[in-house]
Design a protein around this motif. Sequence first.
Motif, short mmCIF file in Angstrom:
data_model
loop_
_atom_site.label_atom_id
_atom_site.label_comp_id
_atom_site.label_asym_id
_atom_site.label_seq_id
_atom_site.Cartn_x
_atom_site.Cartn_y
_atom_site.Cartn_z
N TYR A 645 48.58 42.42 21.96
CA TYR A 645 48.46 41.20 21.17
C TYR A 645 47.16 41.22 20.36
N PHE A 646 47.27 40.77 19.11
CA PHE A 646 46.14 40.72 18.19
C PHE A 646 45.99 39.32 17.62
N PRO A 647 44.78 38.98 17.14
CA PRO A 647 44.56 37.65 16.58
C PRO A 647 45.12 37.46 15.18
N SER A 648 45.56 38.54 14.50
CA SER A 648 46.08 38.40 13.14
C SER A 648 47.00 39.57 12.82
N TYR A 649 47.85 39.36 11.83
CA TYR A 649 48.75 40.43 11.38
C TYR A 649 47.96 41.57 10.73
N GLN A 650 46.89 41.22 10.00
CA GLN A 650 46.12 42.27 9.34
C GLN A 650 45.45 43.18 10.37
N TYR A 651 44.85 42.59 11.36
CA TYR A 651 44.21 43.38 12.43
C TYR A 651 45.26 44.24 13.14
N LEU A 652 46.42 43.64 13.40
CA LEU A 652 47.52 44.38 14.02
C LEU A 652 47.87 45.61 13.19
N ALA A 653 48.03 45.41 11.88
CA ALA A 653 48.42 46.52 11.00
C ALA A 653 47.37 47.61 10.98
N ASP A 654 46.10 47.23 10.95
CA ASP A 654 45.03 48.23 10.91
C ASP A 654 45.02 49.09 12.17
N VAL A 655 45.13 48.44 13.33
CA VAL A 655 45.12 49.20 14.59
C VAL A 655 46.40 50.01 14.73
N LEU A 656 47.53 49.44 14.33
CA LEU A 656 48.81 50.16 14.44
C LEU A 656 48.77 51.47 13.66
N ALA A 657 48.23 51.43 12.44
CA ALA A 657 48.17 52.65 11.63
C ALA A 657 47.33 53.72 12.32
N ARG A 658 46.19 53.33 12.84
CA ARG A 658 45.32 54.31 13.52
C ARG A 658 45.95 54.78 14.83
N PHE A 659 46.65 53.88 15.52
CA PHE A 659 47.28 54.25 16.78
C PHE A 659 48.38 55.29 16.56
N GLN A 660 49.21 55.06 15.55
CA GLN A 660 50.29 56.00 15.26
C GLN A 660 49.76 57.36 14.86
N ALA A 661 48.66 57.38 14.13
CA ALA A 661 48.07 58.65 13.72
C ALA A 661 47.48 59.40 14.91
N ALA A 662 46.87 58.65 15.83
CA ALA A 662 46.22 59.29 16.97
C ALA A 662 47.18 59.62 18.11
N HIS A 663 48.27 58.86 18.23
CA HIS A 663 49.18 59.04 19.36
C HIS A 663 50.63 59.02 18.86
N PRO A 664 51.03 60.02 18.09
CA PRO A 664 52.38 60.01 17.50
C PRO A 664 53.49 60.13 18.52
N ASP A 665 53.19 60.55 19.74
CA ASP A 665 54.23 60.71 20.75
C ASP A 665 54.61 59.40 21.43
N LEU A 666 53.81 58.36 21.25
CA LEU A 666 54.11 57.05 21.84
C LEU A 666 54.90 56.21 20.85
N ARG A 667 56.08 55.75 21.27
CA ARG A 667 56.91 54.94 20.39
C ARG A 667 56.30 53.55 20.24
N VAL A 668 56.38 53.00 19.03
CA VAL A 668 55.79 51.70 18.75
C VAL A 668 56.81 50.79 18.09
N LEU A 669 56.54 49.49 18.20
CA LEU A 669 57.37 48.44 17.62
C LEU A 669 56.43 47.32 17.21
N ALA A 670 56.59 46.76 16.01
CA ALA A 670 55.63 45.77 15.52
C ALA A 670 56.32 44.49 15.09
N GLN A 671 55.72 43.38 15.47
CA GLN A 671 56.15 42.08 14.98
C GLN A 671 55.81 41.95 13.50
N ARG A 672 56.70 41.29 12.76
CA ARG A 672 56.47 41.05 11.34
C ARG A 672 56.48 39.54 11.07
N PRO A 673 55.75 39.10 10.05
CA PRO A 673 55.81 37.67 9.72
C PRO A 673 57.22 37.26 9.30
#
Length: 822
Positions: A645-673
Amino acid sequence: MPASSKPVVSASVRSVVEFALRRGDLGAERDFVGSGRALAGVRGQQRLQRSRPAGYEREVRVVGEEDAGDFLLRVSGRIDGLMAGPQGVWVEEIKTVRSGWERTADSLHWAQAKFYGWMYAQEHALDKVTVQLTYLDLDSGQVTEFKEDFPAAELRRFFEETTAIYLAWVRDHRRWCELRNQSLRALTFPFSSYRPGQRQLAVAAYRLFSRGGRLFLEAPTGIGKTISVLLPAMKALGEGSLERVFYLTARTVGRGVAENAFADLRRAGARLRTVTLTARDKVCKREGRPCDAATCPLARGYYDRYQSAMRDALEREEITRPVLESVSQTHQVCPFELSLDLSLWADAVVCDYNYVFDPRVFLRRHFAEEPMDGAFLVDEAHNLVDRGREMFSAVISGRDIQTVKREIRQTLPRCARALGKVLTFLRKLRPGLAPAAEPAGDASPREPDLFESPAVSMPEPGEEIAAQAEGLELRGVQVWRELPEGLVEVLDAALAETEAWLARNEPAGFREALLELYFQLRSLRRAADWYDERFVTLLEPGPALVLRLFCLDPSHLLRQALARGKAAVFFSATLTPLEYYRELLGGEPADPVIRLPSPFPPEHLAVLVQNRIRTQLKSRADTVGEVVESIAAVARGRRGNYLVYFPSYQYLADVLARFQAAHPDLRVLAQRPGMTETERDEFLARFAVEQPDTLVGFAVLGGIFGEGIDLVGDRLIGAVIVGVGLPQLCAERDLIRDYFEGRCGRGFDYAYTFPGMNRVLQAMGRVIRSERDRGVVLLVDTRFGEGRYRRLFPGWWRPVRVANARQISEAVRAFWESAGPE
C-alpha cells in the motif's frame, strides 16, 4: 378481550388514507416541492385560518379507533379548522396549491377530510357533520371551497371500509411479528462457540438496546463484530424493546457482510424480513435516462400495482437488490420506490449511512414525525467522521451558476437575474483579503496525490494558522471564520425564483441542470442555518470560483440525527483512539466504550517496523531503492500473495517501475484510478489460493482495496504499508487542525495523525481474517518509530524493528519457519 386491555396499533390519518386509497402514478412523489413551497403553504394556511370568523378553532386534535378483534387501530390527526354552533358542526381541511392545478377536489384530500369528520362526530356523538375541503392558490390568493353535508353513519362506513384495507395489512404484519418473535425468543448464537470477547460484546449491546443510548466498540477483524451486535439486536426486537433495526454501511461490501450475517441467523432458526436499499441510479433499469415519472413505465400507474408487488416481495424474507429487480420487472413498478415502501414492513433495513444521517435524503417516512424505537448499527464507523463532514458541508461553483444562467436567460429571465446576483456576490468575495503565511517549511510545490501529498514539510503538532474573521489566503484558498454577510439574502432570492419555476413541473431541456443547481443552493442555505464555530467559509478563486461552507466538526449534527432512534452501536476494527471517535461521532463522555483484543494468537502475525526510510515527497527519490528491496524481502520470504500500500498513485507507479526492473521474476498487479466494479472483482480474483508463483499487488492506502475486502487464508499472507497514510494536505485539513488545537490541544492528531493511522490499521487488517490465518506485515516510514504513532499500535502486536532488507529477510524467514511448512 376488553378494549382497554388490547394492544394498540397507532397510525396517522394521512398514512392510512394514502396506503388504502392512493392510485395512479408516482408523479406526486417525483414532482418538485421546494422547502420554500412548504413554508409558503404553512403561512398561507395560517392566513386563511386567521380570516375565519370568531369561534373558529384551529389545529383540533382528534382520535378514532377501530376494534380489530385482538387489537385496536388508533388513527389520529389534527383538523385544520372547526366551527361548532347551533347550526351544526363544520370541519375544514385546508390544502395549498400553485397556479395550474385542475380546480377539482383530490380524492385523497376528500378522504382525509371525511376521516376528520367521522372522528369528530364519533367523539361528540353527532348525527351529521359538514365537511369542507378548501384550496388556497398560493400564487393568486384565490380560495376554492368544496362543501358537503354527511350523515355520521355514512362517514362511519367510509372510515370502516378504508381502514379495513389498511387493517388487512396490519393483521398480516402482526401475524408475521408473532412468528418472528417466537423464533427470536428461541434463537441462540448461530455458531458452535463464542470467540473470545464476543459474549462480552453481545451482552453490552443487548443492555444498550433495552435501555437506549450509544456504544462504541473497537475489535479486530475476525472477532465476529457483526453477528455479536446483530444477535442481541434481534433478541431485543423479538422482546419488543426495538421497533426496527437499521444496519448502516459505508460501502457496498458492507451490505454484503450484513446480508450474510442475517443469513446466518436464519440458518439458526430466525424468521426475519430484511430489505437492502440500493441507490436509485444503481437499481434503476433505465440506465442513462433521467428519472422522469411522466415517461417511465415503472412510475406510471405505480400505485395501481405496488401493493401486489409488495405482497410478492414479502413472500421472501431476504429482500435484496436482485429480488427487488425481479419483483419490479414482474409487476412493472419502480424498484427504488418499492424498496422504500417495503422498508416500512421490514424488521431490518440494510442501507448506506445517508438514509439516517444525511439531511437531504434521510428516510423521512421513518423519522420525520417523531423518534422511533429503532437501533442504528453503524458498521465501519470510522468512515462516518469524514462522511458526516461531507453530508453537512455545502459547495457551489460559480462556473455551474454561469452555465445554468446562460441556458435559462431567455426563458426564465427573473431566475437568471437572481442567479446572476449570487455569481456577483461570489466574485465580490475575492478582493481585499490579507494573505497569511503558510506554516514553516510549507512553501514547496504540492504533489497532486489522492490520499497523501507530503509535498511540504509537515507542521509540528500544536502549530496553528491564525485565520481571522476578515479572511485570509491559505494554500491558495480564501478563508473566513464567519458566514459572509449578505450570502443568505442572495441565496433566498435565487431559491425563491428557482422554486417558483420548478414547482410547475414543466418539461424543459435545462430542467435537470437547474434542478441540480437548486439542490446545491438549498444545501448551501441549509449549511448557513447551521453555521457556527464548527463551520468555516472557503473560496477557491480560480476559474471555477468555488464557495464552500465546510463543517469542521460533525459531532453536533450527528448527535441530532442519532436522536431519530433509540440506540446506536458504532463498531469497527479501527476506532483508535476510541475517545477521538466517540467525540466526533456524536457521543458523550459517559457513553461506554469497549476495546477487545484479537481473538487470534499474536504469534500468527509478524509486525515488522522499518523506521529508517523516509517516505516524504522530498525523500522518495533517494529512498525508492530501499523501499523496493524491503518489499522484495517480504515477498521472497514465502511463495504467496502480498499487497503493498502506498499513499498515492504517483508514488505507487514510481516504486512499481523500479520493482519490476529489479525483480522481473515476481508477478505484479496494480490498482488503477477509477476502476469499475468488474475490474475490482477481477483484481481480487487474481489473489487465488493455488498460485504457481508469488503475486505482489500494489494498491493505495484508504482506497477500495485498503478496507472491506476479505482475502481469507492463503489468499493473502503479507502486506507492506509505505507511509503513515496522512490525508492530503489542504486548507480544509489545516483548518480542522486549528479548530481542534483550540479545543483540545491535539489539532494535528485530529486532522492528520488519527485519520492516517486508521488507513494503516485498516490495510493491516486484510492479513489476519480467521484463526487459521498467518501473515507478515511490514511498516515502512521513519515516523512509525515516533511515540505518537507507536502509542496507536494495538496492544496485542509484537512489533520488531528492522533496519534494512537483510534484517527483514531474516525476520520473515524466522517467522515462516516457526509457522511450519507451506
